[in-house]
Each structure stands twice: as C-alpha cells, then as structure tokens.
Design an enzyme around this catalytic site. Structure first.
Site, mmCIF file in Angstrom:
data_model
loop_
_atom_site.group_PDB
_atom_site.id
_atom_site.type_symbol
_atom_site.label_atom_id
_atom_site.label_comp_id
_atom_site.label_asym_id
_atom_site.label_seq_id
_atom_site.Cartn_x
_atom_site.Cartn_y
_atom_site.Cartn_z
ATOM 1 C CG ASN A 212 38.415 15.069 27.075
ATOM 2 O OD1 ASN A 212 37.976 15.370 28.180
ATOM 3 N ND2 ASN A 212 37.662 14.554 26.123
ATOM 4 C CG HIS B 22 32.864 10.253 14.601
ATOM 5 N ND1 HIS B 22 33.127 10.985 15.720
ATOM 6 C CD2 HIS B 22 34.039 10.151 13.945
ATOM 7 C CE1 HIS B 22 34.405 11.316 15.751
ATOM 8 N NE2 HIS B 22 34.982 10.822 14.672
ATOM 9 C CE1 TYR C 86 36.342 6.333 21.837
ATOM 10 C CE2 TYR C 86 36.103 5.077 19.812
ATOM 11 C CZ TYR C 86 36.471 6.229 20.472
ATOM 12 O OH TYR C 86 36.960 7.285 19.751
ATOM 13 C CG HIS D 299 42.763 12.776 17.309
ATOM 14 N ND1 HIS D 299 42.916 13.126 18.627
ATOM 15 C CD2 HIS D 299 41.695 11.949 17.264
ATOM 16 C CE1 HIS D 299 41.975 12.534 19.355
ATOM 17 N NE2 HIS D 299 41.225 11.811 18.555
ATOM 18 C CG ASP E 277 38.434 15.395 22.909
ATOM 19 O OD1 ASP E 277 39.235 15.541 21.972
ATOM 20 O OD2 ASP E 277 38.154 14.291 23.399
ATOM 21 C CD GLU F 170 38.418 11.913 14.424
ATOM 22 O OE1 GLU F 170 39.573 12.180 14.799
ATOM 23 O OE2 GLU F 170 37.668 11.150 15.042
HETATM 24 O O1 KDG Z 1 39.645 12.605 24.415
HETATM 25 C C1 KDG Z 1 39.693 11.400 23.738
HETATM 26 C C2 KDG Z 1 39.138 11.556 22.341
HETATM 27 O O2 KDG Z 1 39.780 12.594 21.683
HETATM 28 C C3 KDG Z 1 39.270 10.292 21.524
HETATM 29 O O3 KDG Z 1 38.600 9.257 22.193
HETATM 30 C C4 KDG Z 1 38.680 10.490 20.147
HETATM 31 O O4 KDG Z 1 39.575 8.407 19.403
HETATM 32 C C5 KDG Z 1 39.091 9.473 19.147
HETATM 33 C C6 KDG Z 1 38.880 9.800 17.730
HETATM 34 O O5 KDG Z 1 39.332 9.024 16.905
HETATM 35 O O6 KDG Z 1 38.290 10.825 17.444
HETATM 36 MG MG MG Z 2 40.495 7.455 17.678
#
Ligand code: KDG
Ligand code: MG
Length: 455
Positions: A85, A170, A207, A365, A369, A392
């Site tokens: 990203n 989320h 965030y 993760h 993105d 996730e």
């Molecule tokens: O490009 C950055 C994201 O992938 C990130 O901010 C997502 O922290 C993230 C998550 O836990 O999904």
């Molecule tokens: Mg994260």
C-alpha cells in the site's frame, strides 16, 4: 590444425580427462547446474519452465499489484499478489525489471530454491519492497504447483488441521455507542470475534475510525481518494484515557461472550503500552495488537512484566528473522505477519513452525489492501497448521471480486477456502485494464505540536 580429439593412449586420455575436470571442476562434483534449477523430475510429468512473468497494476476500488507467471504447459499459470500500500510501483518495478528476467526459464516447481535464490541472490536482502515482490512470485508458484498436482494448496502443506479459520472483523465509531452498534452488527453477521476502534475525542480521524460506512463492509479502512497523504492527529494521553472506557462500555453492554480485539498500530511507547495492556486486563481482550514500533522488540518485556493481556505483533515485519526474538522469548502470544510482505507461504510456514515450538499462535494480517490471493494463502496456511490462532478478514467490494475472483468465503464466523486446485484465486486481465493505477498514499500522523508521529 586443430588438435586431435582422441588421445593416443590411456595415459593421454586420463590426462585430457583430468584437464577437462580442472576446467569445469564444479561439474565433476555435481554442483554446477548453473543459474537455472534442474528440470522438474515429477514422475510421469514433463519438465516445466517459466515462460513469462506479467506484472499487472490495477485499481478496482484500490490499488493492487498482481504477478501472473506463465509456464511451458499450455494453460498452466499462477497468480500471486504483490501489493504494498502506497509503494505499489516500487514493487512492480522490482518485479518487472529485476526479478522477471531471473525467472524466465526456471523450473516453477522448485519453490524453495527460487525463494532462496531471489532472497539471498541479490546480496541486498529484505525490506518491504523486495519481500512483497518475493511474496508475489512465491504465491504464483504455489498456485502453479497446486494446479499441476490437482490439489488445493492446503493439501500440499500437509492437509487440513481444521474445517475453517476463526475470523475477526473490524468495528469502529466516533463514540462508544457507535462502536457498540458496529460490534452488534458484526455479531449479527456471524462474527464471534471483533476488533474495536474508537475516535479520540478532540482529534480528527483516529486510526481505524475515519470512515462513516459500516467498517466491515469495506475493504480496509483507508480512503484512497486523495493523491497526497492526509494528516491525522494523535496524542497518547487522550488515547490512553478513551480506550479502556471503550472496552468497559463494550463489556457492560455486550457481555463476556464476544471476543474483543484492539489495534494500537505501533503508536505507543513502552510505558504507555504497558499501562494500556494493564488497564485493559479486566476486559479480557482476545489480543492487543501491535502495541509498539517494530524496531523495539525488547520493550515487549516491559508490557509482559505488567499485564496478562495477550499480545499480538508483526504486520510490519518482513522476514522470519524479525520474528525470532519475540517468539523465542514468548514475549507475544500471536505472531501476525503479513504473508504478502514476508515473502509468501514459503516463509510464513517457517514462522508458524518456529512459533509452534514456543506456544505462540498465528494471526496473519488480513486487511483490504492486500489482494484476495494473499487472503487465500492466509487461509490455506491457517487450516493446515496446528498453532493457528485467528484470521483477520475483510469483505471485498463487488468490483474487486470481479477483477480478482476467488477470495475466501465467510461462513458462521469462519473463513473457508475453496477446494479448487492451487490458491483458488484468479485475475481477470481484461477487466483489470479498465481500472488503471491511481496514485494514493497511506495517511501520515502528527502530534498537536506539529511533530511526526507513527500513523
Ligand atoms: O496499509 C496499512 C494497513 O494494511 C494496516 O493499517 C492495516 O493495521 C492494519 C490491520 O490490522 O489490518
Ligand atoms: Mg494492524
């Protein structure tokens, strides 16, 4: 006159043979196969070669970088994801200009050899750009291997250890009740595990909370409209005051059953992170994610000394070696590397095996993105290892699914991967052309005094 090819006697022959051996010593020891790995020796199958490497950058909703590797077997190809990203073109250039020429002619079945060659070969190893490029190649090669074997990748990794991968989504909001509502929506949809983020009072666009839409319906939380990064504000004081209040509220209104998670996104210092973990203890988080910047692994000890809140770390790690200390010291409970940024399945399964030895579980993760191919790779690994923890996930918008079909499906709280041979994902190249790359950056963050802060 050219010298005679045949030696006059046996002594002469031996001399000549010796001279030849000296001229090509490595061949005589069996180590001079050359730049290209030996042809595939899979019984009953002809040797296979990589014939083309295509790099496709497309923006169906957001930017993605795909690697399509074609082989000498008609119709046999693999698709990998190499999205980083905000630095998509750096990875695309690495692939096109530096890696593709090295891959043409190689045996696509020799995945580990190719991985080692591309990782150690250039001398300049590691870093997010190179490791994302490597992941793209790695995923495409696993896709090819699965298709050739007629098996989904999880079978190649040892077969199923579980039916599906426990998933989390989320939930976010501008205040406590908005987050509560978002968690309830996720639970109604079938999630047992939900990550909760709340806006920091008085600060713009915290965030994970910037969007007004239901967060579980969008691929990732980062709007990509702006072609220059926008700046968010962060202050640790108000953040540290609001987050425990959020989880007190969620437990009071939702009870104990739902599993709750929270992402610090590497924003805190050691004492701040230890304080947060300690104050969140009564609310029994599934885990507290990425509390510290990736440079400061030793500071995890301080958090551990002060709290039993489970800790997860790793989306900014790029190699197996980034993970070693935290895992072997058991300073974390979940390792959550991004398969797309640590060189793909080949490296991730080593991370998982290392973690298994130290009772650490995986939580790869899985943001919007990275493309469906990486999400599929996540789940193939999740369902074939013994120490899987949680996965996730995001729901990709319709347009992304049309260009990049085959993302794992969500069913009753779990992620399911298809039984199609390979990764089960694909790329519609024609459609991808309709969505050209658009310059986009991740946001940046600053403190109120104007100084730079980790986003
Ligand atoms: O490009 C950055 C994201 O992938 C990130 O901010 C997502 O922290 C993230 C998550 O836990 O999904
Ligand atoms: Mg994260």
């Amino acid at each position: 006159m050219p010298p005679k090819a045949q030696p006059a006697n046996r002594r002469g022959f031996l001399k000549l043979a010796g001279a030849t051996a000296l001229a090509k010593p490595a061949l005589a020891r069996g180590t001079a196969w050359g730049e290209v790995a030996p042809p595939a020796s899979t019984p009953g199958l002809p040797p296979l070669k990589i014939t083309d490497v295509r790099v496709i950058v497309t923006c169906p909703g957001r930017n993605y970088v795909l690697v399509k590797i074609l082989t000498s077997e008609p119709g046999l190809y693999g698709v990998g994801d190499a999205t980083l990203n905000g630095r998509e073109l750096a990875v695309a250039t690495t692939l096109e200009k530096h890696l593709a020429p090295l891959l043409i002619g190689r045996d696509p079945e020799a995945i580990e050899d190719t991985w080692q060659y591309l990782y150690r070969g250039p001398y300049w190893r590691g870093g997010p750009v190179q490791m994302t490029a490597l992941a793209g190649v790695d995923l495409a090669l696993w896709d090819i291997k699965g298709k050739r074997a007629g098996m989904p990748v999880y079978q190649l990794l040892g077969g199923r250890t579980r039916q599906g991968a426990l998933a989390y989504t989320h939930a976010s909001g501008n205040n406590l009740t908005e987050v509560e509502d978002a968690v309830r929506r996720a639970m109604e949809r079938g999630f047992q595990c939900v990550r909760a983020q709340v806006a920091i009072p008085g600060l713009e666009g915290t965030y994970g909370t910037a969007e007004k839409k239901k967060s579980e319906e969008i691929a990732g939380r980062v709007p990509q409209q702006a072609d220059l990064p926008h700046t968010e504000l962060f202050e640790p004081g108000p953040y540290l005051r609001i987050v425990p209040k959020l989880f007190a509220h969620l437990r009071a209104t939702l009870g104990e059953e739902v599993e709750l998670l929270h992402d610090v996104h590497e924003k805190l210092g050691p004492v701040e992170a230890a304080r947060l973990a300690k104050e969140l203890e009564p609310y029994h988080l599934f885990f507290l994610e990425d509390p510290l910047r990736p440079e400061y692994k030793e500071s995890f000890r301080l958090i551990r000394q002060h709290s039993t809140t489970p800790l997860a770390m790793g989306e900014l790690f790029n190699t197996l070696w980034d993970c070693v200390d935290l895992i072997k010291e058991q300073s974390i409970d979940f390792i959550r590397c991004d398969l797309g940024h640590i060189g793909g399945i080949t490296n991730a399964r080593k991370v998982a095996a290392l973690a298994e030895a130290f009772q650490v579980k995986t939580a790869w993760h899985g943001p919007g993105d990275i493309a469906p191919a990486t999400h599929a790779a996540n789940v193939h690994v999740d369902i074939s290892i013994p120490n899987f923890g949680i996965q996730e996930m995001v729901f990709f918008p319709e347009v992304t699914q049309q260009v990049l079909p085959g993302a794992p499906e969500f069913k009753d709280g779990y992620m399911m991967v298809s039984d199609a041979p390979g990764l089960g994902t694909d790329l519609n190249e024609e459609l991808a052309k309709k969505y050209p790359y658009q310059r986009a950056y991740l946001p940046t963050a600053r403190r109120r005094d104007g100084s730079v802060q980790d986003w």
